[in-house]
Design a protein around this motif. Structure first.
Motif, PDB file in Angstrom:
ATOM      1  N   SER A 291       0.861  -1.177   0.000  1.00 10.00           N
ATOM      2  CA  SER A 291       0.000   0.000   0.000  1.00 10.00           C
ATOM      3  C   SER A 291       0.903   1.236   0.000  1.00 10.00           C
ATOM      4  CB  SER A 291      -0.903  -0.003   1.234  1.00 10.00           C
ATOM      5  OG  SER A 291      -1.803   1.075   1.170  1.00 10.00           O
ATOM      6  N   SER A 292       1.104   1.761  -1.200  1.00 10.41           N
ATOM      7  CA  SER A 292       2.015   2.888  -1.390  1.00 10.41           C
ATOM      8  C   SER A 292       1.497   3.751  -2.532  1.00 10.41           C
ATOM      9  CB  SER A 292       3.421   2.364  -1.727  1.00 10.41           C
ATOM     10  OG  SER A 292       3.416   1.786  -3.019  1.00 10.41           O
TER      11      SER A 292
ATOM     12  N   ASP B   4      -8.578  -5.475   1.296  1.00 12.64           N
ATOM     13  CA  ASP B   4      -7.792  -4.682   2.237  1.00 12.64           C
ATOM     14  C   ASP B   4      -8.116  -5.160   3.647  1.00 12.64           C
ATOM     15  OD1 ASP B   4      -9.811  -2.899   3.611  1.00 12.64           O
ATOM     16  OD2 ASP B   4     -10.111  -2.171   1.570  1.00 12.64           O
TER      17      ASP B   4
ATOM     18  N   SER C 222      -4.307  -0.382   5.461  1.00  8.02           N
ATOM     19  CA  SER C 222      -3.715  -1.653   5.042  1.00  8.02           C
ATOM     20  C   SER C 222      -2.260  -1.451   4.642  1.00  8.02           C
ATOM     21  CB  SER C 222      -4.468  -2.225   3.835  1.00  8.02           C
ATOM     22  OG  SER C 222      -5.779  -2.531   4.180  1.00  8.02           O
ATOM     23  N   ARG C 223      -1.422  -2.375   5.045  1.00 10.38           N
ATOM     24  CA  ARG C 223      -0.018  -2.331   4.624  1.00 10.38           C
ATOM     25  C   ARG C 223       0.155  -2.964   3.252  1.00 10.38           C
ATOM     26  NH1 ARG C 223       4.029  -3.590   9.352  1.00 10.38           N
ATOM     27  NH2 ARG C 223       5.172  -3.971   7.455  1.00 10.38           N
TER      28      ARG C 223
ATOM     29  N   ILE D 223      -2.180  -4.530  -0.223  1.00 12.77           N
ATOM     30  CA  ILE D 223      -3.458  -4.630  -0.928  1.00 12.77           C
ATOM     31  C   ILE D 223      -3.367  -5.874  -1.814  1.00 12.77           C
ATOM     32  CG2 ILE D 223      -5.025  -3.520  -2.569  1.00 12.77           C
ATOM     33  CD1 ILE D 223      -3.725  -0.820  -1.607  1.00 12.77           C
TER      34      ILE D 223
ATOM     35  N   ALA E  45       0.986   1.803  -5.737  1.00 13.29           N
ATOM     36  CA  ALA E  45       0.152   0.599  -5.713  1.00 13.29           C
ATOM     37  C   ALA E  45      -0.839   0.561  -6.864  1.00 13.29           C
ATOM     38  CB  ALA E  45      -0.584   0.495  -4.379  1.00 13.29           C
ATOM     39  N   SER E  46      -1.495   1.654  -7.116  1.00 11.96           N
ATOM     40  CA  SER E  46      -2.509   1.691  -8.162  1.00 11.96           C
ATOM     41  C   SER E  46      -1.915   1.415  -9.535  1.00 11.96           C
ATOM     42  CB  SER E  46      -3.206   3.049  -8.150  1.00 11.96           C
ATOM     43  OG  SER E  46      -4.155   3.118  -9.169  1.00 11.96           O
TER      44      SER E  46
ATOM     45  N   ALA F 183      -8.404   1.859  -1.630  1.00 14.12           N
ATOM     46  CA  ALA F 183      -7.811   1.088  -0.530  1.00 14.12           C
ATOM     47  C   ALA F 183      -6.591   1.800   0.037  1.00 14.12           C
ATOM     48  CB  ALA F 183      -7.443  -0.314  -1.009  1.00 14.12           C
ATOM     49  N   TYR F 184      -5.778   2.363  -0.825  1.00 17.76           N
ATOM     50  CA  TYR F 184      -4.594   3.094  -0.369  1.00 17.76           C
ATOM     51  C   TYR F 184      -4.983   4.377   0.385  1.00 17.76           C
ATOM     52  CZ  TYR F 184      -0.573   6.203  -0.532  1.00 17.76           C
ATOM     53  OH  TYR F 184       0.410   7.091  -0.189  1.00 17.76           O
TER      54      TYR F 184
ATOM     55  N   VAL G 240      -7.981   0.195  -6.037  1.00 17.22           N
ATOM     56  CA  VAL G 240      -6.709   0.175  -5.310  1.00 17.22           C
ATOM     57  C   VAL G 240      -6.413   1.568  -4.746  1.00 17.22           C
ATOM     58  CG1 VAL G 240      -4.210  -0.180  -5.521  1.00 17.22           C
ATOM     59  CG2 VAL G 240      -5.799  -1.820  -6.532  1.00 17.22           C
TER      60      VAL G 240
END
Length: 162
Positions: free
Chosen positions: A26-27, A91, A71-72, A74, A30-31, A65-66, A62
């Motif tokens: 999750s950064s 997530d 969440s660390r 996904i 991420a997407s 979720a981020y 995503v």
């Protein structure tokens, strides 16, 4: 004299369903990573017709979720069938319920679930049955056939105003 092979021809195995799972940290990237992995997977499995729509919808889920969970990691599950693709984004914040928000013409948020609702054949949210819930899964399905696919009317389409 010619020899004849009496054995039946080899049949190529085409499973009714193939499932793939991958995870991204999750950064901020991420997407991008998730949408490209999903789109490439769909193209490689013969579902290129829905790859662009999947790319957009994966990106939206995503990103949600981020941006809205703690969440660390996904997780994504992609299931492909001959006529349908299903993608689930997991997530670890089940208490945060996805919801459609009001959008503003000049706003930059609130459109993700509306896009999913508009472009997916179907979609939903799943929580585990037994408490304590540790995850939630937001999923969408895309039909490979035009008969099942939702009709998308562009702003300039005259049918939109009938």
């Amino acid at each position: 004299m010619t020899a004849v092979d009496e054995r039946p021809p080899q049949q190529t195995h085409h499973p009714a369903r193939e499932s793939y799972r991958f995870s991204v940290p999750s950064s901020p990237t991420a997407s991008k990573v998730a949408r490209e992995m999903a789109a490439n997977l769909l193209t490689l499995t013969g579902h290129g017709g829905v790859a662009d729509t999947a790319r957009l919808l994966v990106s939206e889920l995503v990103t949600n979720a981020y941006a809205h969970t703690h969440s660390r990691v996904i997780h994504l599950d992609v299931s492909v069938r001959p006529d349908r693709v299903t993608v689930a984004v997991w997530d670890t914040n089940p208490e945060l319920r996805p919801q459609m928000r009001a959008t503003h013409a000049d706003g930059e948020s609130g459109r993700g679930l509306r896009l999913v609702d508009r472009l997916a054949t179907s979609w939903g949210v799943v929580w585990p049955h037994s408490p304590p819930a540790r995850w939630k899964r937001v999923w969408f399905a895309l039909a490979e056939s035009a008969a099942e696919a939702p009709t998308v009317l562009m702003p300039t389409d005259p049918r939109r105003y009938q």
